[in-house]
Design a protein around this motif. Structure first.
Motif, PDB file in Angstrom:
ATOM      1  N   LEU A   1       0.808  -1.213   0.000  1.00  0.00           N
ATOM      2  CA  LEU A   1       0.000   0.000   0.000  1.00  0.00           C
ATOM      3  C   LEU A   1       0.847   1.273   0.000  1.00  0.00           C
ATOM      4  O   LEU A   1       0.577   2.185  -0.793  1.00  0.00           O
ATOM      5  CB  LEU A   1      -0.961  -0.001   1.192  1.00  0.00           C
ATOM      6  N   PRO A   2       1.880   1.388   0.852  1.00  0.00           N
ATOM      7  CA  PRO A   2       2.683   2.617   0.809  1.00  0.00           C
ATOM      8  C   PRO A   2       3.294   2.878  -0.564  1.00  0.00           C
ATOM      9  O   PRO A   2       3.408   4.030  -0.991  1.00  0.00           O
ATOM     10  CB  PRO A   2       3.766   2.363   1.867  1.00  0.00           C
ATOM     11  N   GLU A   3       3.673   1.793  -1.258  1.00  0.00           N
ATOM     12  CA  GLU A   3       4.267   1.981  -2.583  1.00  0.00           C
ATOM     13  C   GLU A   3       3.226   2.451  -3.584  1.00  0.00           C
ATOM     14  O   GLU A   3       3.503   3.279  -4.465  1.00  0.00           O
ATOM     15  CB  GLU A   3       4.911   0.679  -3.068  1.00  0.00           C
ATOM     16  N   ARG A   4       2.007   1.946  -3.464  1.00  0.00           N
ATOM     17  CA  ARG A   4       0.934   2.403  -4.360  1.00  0.00           C
ATOM     18  C   ARG A   4       0.606   3.873  -4.101  1.00  0.00           C
ATOM     19  O   ARG A   4       0.320   4.624  -5.037  1.00  0.00           O
ATOM     20  CB  ARG A   4      -0.297   1.523  -4.203  1.00  0.00           C
ATOM     21  N   LEU A   5       0.658   4.274  -2.861  1.00  0.00           N
ATOM     22  CA  LEU A   5       0.429   5.673  -2.542  1.00  0.00           C
ATOM     23  C   LEU A   5       1.555   6.552  -3.105  1.00  0.00           C
ATOM     24  O   LEU A   5       1.305   7.647  -3.608  1.00  0.00           O
ATOM     25  CB  LEU A   5       0.317   5.857  -1.033  1.00  0.00           C
ATOM     26  N   PHE A   6       2.787   6.062  -3.037  1.00  0.00           N
ATOM     27  CA  PHE A   6       3.908   6.795  -3.636  1.00  0.00           C
ATOM     28  C   PHE A   6       3.678   6.964  -5.129  1.00  0.00           C
ATOM     29  O   PHE A   6       3.866   8.047  -5.698  1.00  0.00           O
ATOM     30  CB  PHE A   6       5.215   6.052  -3.371  1.00  0.00           C
ATOM     31  N   ILE A   7       3.253   5.888  -5.788  1.00  0.00           N
ATOM     32  CA  ILE A   7       2.991   5.930  -7.227  1.00  0.00           C
ATOM     33  C   ILE A   7       1.904   6.945  -7.546  1.00  0.00           C
ATOM     34  O   ILE A   7       2.003   7.709  -8.517  1.00  0.00           O
ATOM     35  CB  ILE A   7       2.621   4.521  -7.730  1.00  0.00           C
ATOM     36  N   LEU A   8       0.869   6.980  -6.737  1.00  0.00           N
ATOM     37  CA  LEU A   8      -0.205   7.945  -6.951  1.00  0.00           C
ATOM     38  C   LEU A   8       0.308   9.380  -6.835  1.00  0.00           C
ATOM     39  O   LEU A   8      -0.064  10.252  -7.624  1.00  0.00           O
ATOM     40  CB  LEU A   8      -1.334   7.717  -5.943  1.00  0.00           C
ATOM     41  N   HIS A   9       1.167   9.618  -5.856  1.00  0.00           N
ATOM     42  CA  HIS A   9       1.711  10.968  -5.697  1.00  0.00           C
ATOM     43  C   HIS A   9       2.638  11.332  -6.862  1.00  0.00           C
ATOM     44  O   HIS A   9       2.691  12.507  -7.271  1.00  0.00           O
ATOM     45  CB  HIS A   9       2.465  11.088  -4.371  1.00  0.00           C
ATOM     46  N   VAL A  10       3.369  10.365  -7.406  1.00  0.00           N
ATOM     47  CA  VAL A  10       4.188  10.627  -8.593  1.00  0.00           C
ATOM     48  C   VAL A  10       3.291  11.021  -9.762  1.00  0.00           C
ATOM     49  O   VAL A  10       3.589  11.961 -10.514  1.00  0.00           O
ATOM     50  CB  VAL A  10       5.041   9.394  -8.952  1.00  0.00           C
ATOM     51  N   PHE A  11       2.185  10.316  -9.917  1.00  0.00           N
ATOM     52  CA  PHE A  11       1.222  10.628 -10.966  1.00  0.00           C
ATOM     53  C   PHE A  11       0.688  12.057 -10.783  1.00  0.00           C
ATOM     54  O   PHE A  11       0.588  12.833 -11.740  1.00  0.00           O
ATOM     55  CB  PHE A  11       0.080   9.617 -10.923  1.00  0.00           C
ATOM     56  N   GLU A  12       0.335  12.389  -9.548  1.00  0.00           N
ATOM     57  CA  GLU A  12      -0.141  13.742  -9.250  1.00  0.00           C
ATOM     58  C   GLU A  12       0.922  14.781  -9.596  1.00  0.00           C
ATOM     59  O   GLU A  12       0.615  15.856 -10.126  1.00  0.00           O
ATOM     60  CB  GLU A  12      -0.486  13.859  -7.772  1.00  0.00           C
ATOM     61  N   LEU A  13       2.161  14.471  -9.277  1.00  0.00           N
ATOM     62  CA  LEU A  13       3.251  15.404  -9.519  1.00  0.00           C
ATOM     63  C   LEU A  13       3.385  15.716 -11.009  1.00  0.00           C
ATOM     64  O   LEU A  13       3.652  16.854 -11.399  1.00  0.00           O
ATOM     65  CB  LEU A  13       4.556  14.812  -8.985  1.00  0.00           C
ATOM     66  N   ALA A  14       3.169  14.710 -11.837  1.00  0.00           N
ATOM     67  CA  ALA A  14       3.315  14.885 -13.279  1.00  0.00           C
ATOM     68  C   ALA A  14       2.129  15.603 -13.905  1.00  0.00           C
ATOM     69  O   ALA A  14       2.289  16.341 -14.881  1.00  0.00           O
ATOM     70  CB  ALA A  14       3.520  13.526 -13.951  1.00  0.00           C
ATOM     71  N   PHE A  15       0.942  15.378 -13.357  1.00  0.00           N
ATOM     72  CA  PHE A  15      -0.268  15.873 -14.019  1.00  0.00           C
ATOM     73  C   PHE A  15      -1.149  16.684 -13.076  1.00  0.00           C
ATOM     74  O   PHE A  15      -2.297  16.335 -12.824  1.00  0.00           O
ATOM     75  CB  PHE A  15      -1.056  14.692 -14.596  1.00  0.00           C
ATOM     76  N   SER A  16      -0.613  17.759 -12.538  1.00  0.00           N
ATOM     77  CA  SER A  16      -1.366  18.658 -11.679  1.00  0.00           C
ATOM     78  C   SER A  16      -0.962  20.090 -11.975  1.00  0.00           C
ATOM     79  O   SER A  16       0.068  20.343 -12.614  1.00  0.00           O
ATOM     80  CB  SER A  16      -1.101  18.353 -10.197  1.00  0.00           C
ATOM     81  N   ASP A  17      -1.760  21.037 -11.484  1.00  0.00           N
ATOM     82  CA  ASP A  17      -1.373  22.434 -11.624  1.00  0.00           C
ATOM     83  C   ASP A  17      -0.275  22.772 -10.618  1.00  0.00           C
ATOM     84  O   ASP A  17       0.088  21.961  -9.763  1.00  0.00           O
ATOM     85  CB  ASP A  17      -2.582  23.360 -11.454  1.00  0.00           C
ATOM     86  N   GLY A  18       0.269  23.985 -10.724  1.00  0.00           N
ATOM     87  CA  GLY A  18       1.427  24.351  -9.920  1.00  0.00           C
ATOM     88  C   GLY A  18       1.192  24.251  -8.431  1.00  0.00           C
ATOM     89  O   GLY A  18       2.048  23.754  -7.700  1.00  0.00           O
TER      90      GLY A  18
END
Length: 246
Positions: free
Chosen positions: A134-151
């Motif tokens: 689970l912690p790794e999946r959450l890390f992956i989600l945050h990486v996704f957010e980092l790439a595709f979010s506003d500033g």
């Protein structure tokens, strides 16, 4: 530990405030949004939500056992190969769906998102992490957010990733704000991606934009895992120059 210079430059670039052209692009994005039928918007939103839930709970996205005892150069080479493969797959898929009008283009969103998520799991394994945890999946989600979010949202995603292995993480999936996740992804789709829905230009734009979006995500993931390594217990994994192809 001080991060490598290229990582520091990458972090600074991520949190730069949007320029004056951002408002113009946003206005154009809103105009194209009004052209797209409401049922297509609803289908996209539903697909993103379903894919997010599947990623959080399913086992289909894990792409292999974590790799250990590799040098940084070996990890970067494997990551570059994985990114290149998914870029080509996404480009072909984007061209085909972009040529098919509104409904076919709508089908591109869940397909492209699945490609991106599988790439992230693959990069996680390349850098020695177990995507089934689970912690790794959450890390992956945050990486996704980092790439595709506003500033503004990127700053929060970057803060969430900082010193990941030395701080506590949610113990339940309900603790993750997946609604904000899907909204940021939906709102971040740029002008060219929306233009994929338009006749004639949809096919070439679909191929080009899918290629670039996967490339951007891959680069973000490699840099995030390098940062994690330099901030954590395995700095030897994270040091070194930026991957030239990313």
């Amino acid at each position: 530990m001080t991060l490598s210079p290229d990582l520091l430059a990458w972090r600074a670039d991520l949190i730069q405030p949007p320029g004056p052209l951002n408002g113009l692009a946003r206005a154009a994005q809103q105009r194209i949004n009004r052209i797209i039928p409401e049922k297509v918007h609803a289908a996209i939103t539903t697909a993103i939500e379903g894919m997010t839930r599947a990623m959080l709970t399913g086992a289909d996205f894990a792409t292999g056992s974590p790799l250990h005892d590799l040098t940084l150069d070996e990890r970067r080479a494997r990551a570059a190969k994985a990114i290149d493969g998914w870029k080509k797959t996404a480009a072909v898929e984007g061209g085909v769906t972009g040529a098919g009008g509104f409904l076919m283009a709508a089908a591109d969103f869940p397909l492209l998102m699945s490609f991106k998520i599988k790439l992230l799991f693959e990069i996680a394994a390349i850098f020695g992490h177990d995507g089934t945890a689970l912690p790794e999946r959450l890390f992956i989600l945050h990486v996704f957010e980092l790439a595709f979010s506003d500033g503004a949202h990127r700053a929060g995603a970057l803060a969430a990733l900082d010193h990941w292995d030395s701080k506590p993480h949610p113990q339940h999936l309900d603790d993750f704000d997946w609604r904000a996740f899907q909204q940021q992804y939906r709102d971040h789709i740029d002008l060219a991606k929306l233009a994929q829905f338009l006749p004639v230009v949809g096919a070439p734009l679909g191929a080009i934009v899918n290629w670039r979006l996967v490339e951007k995500l891959g680069h973000t993931a490699v840099m995030a895992y390098r940062m994690r390594a330099e901030q954590g217990a395995n700095p030897q994994i994270g040091t070194g120059a930026e991957v030239p192809l990313l």
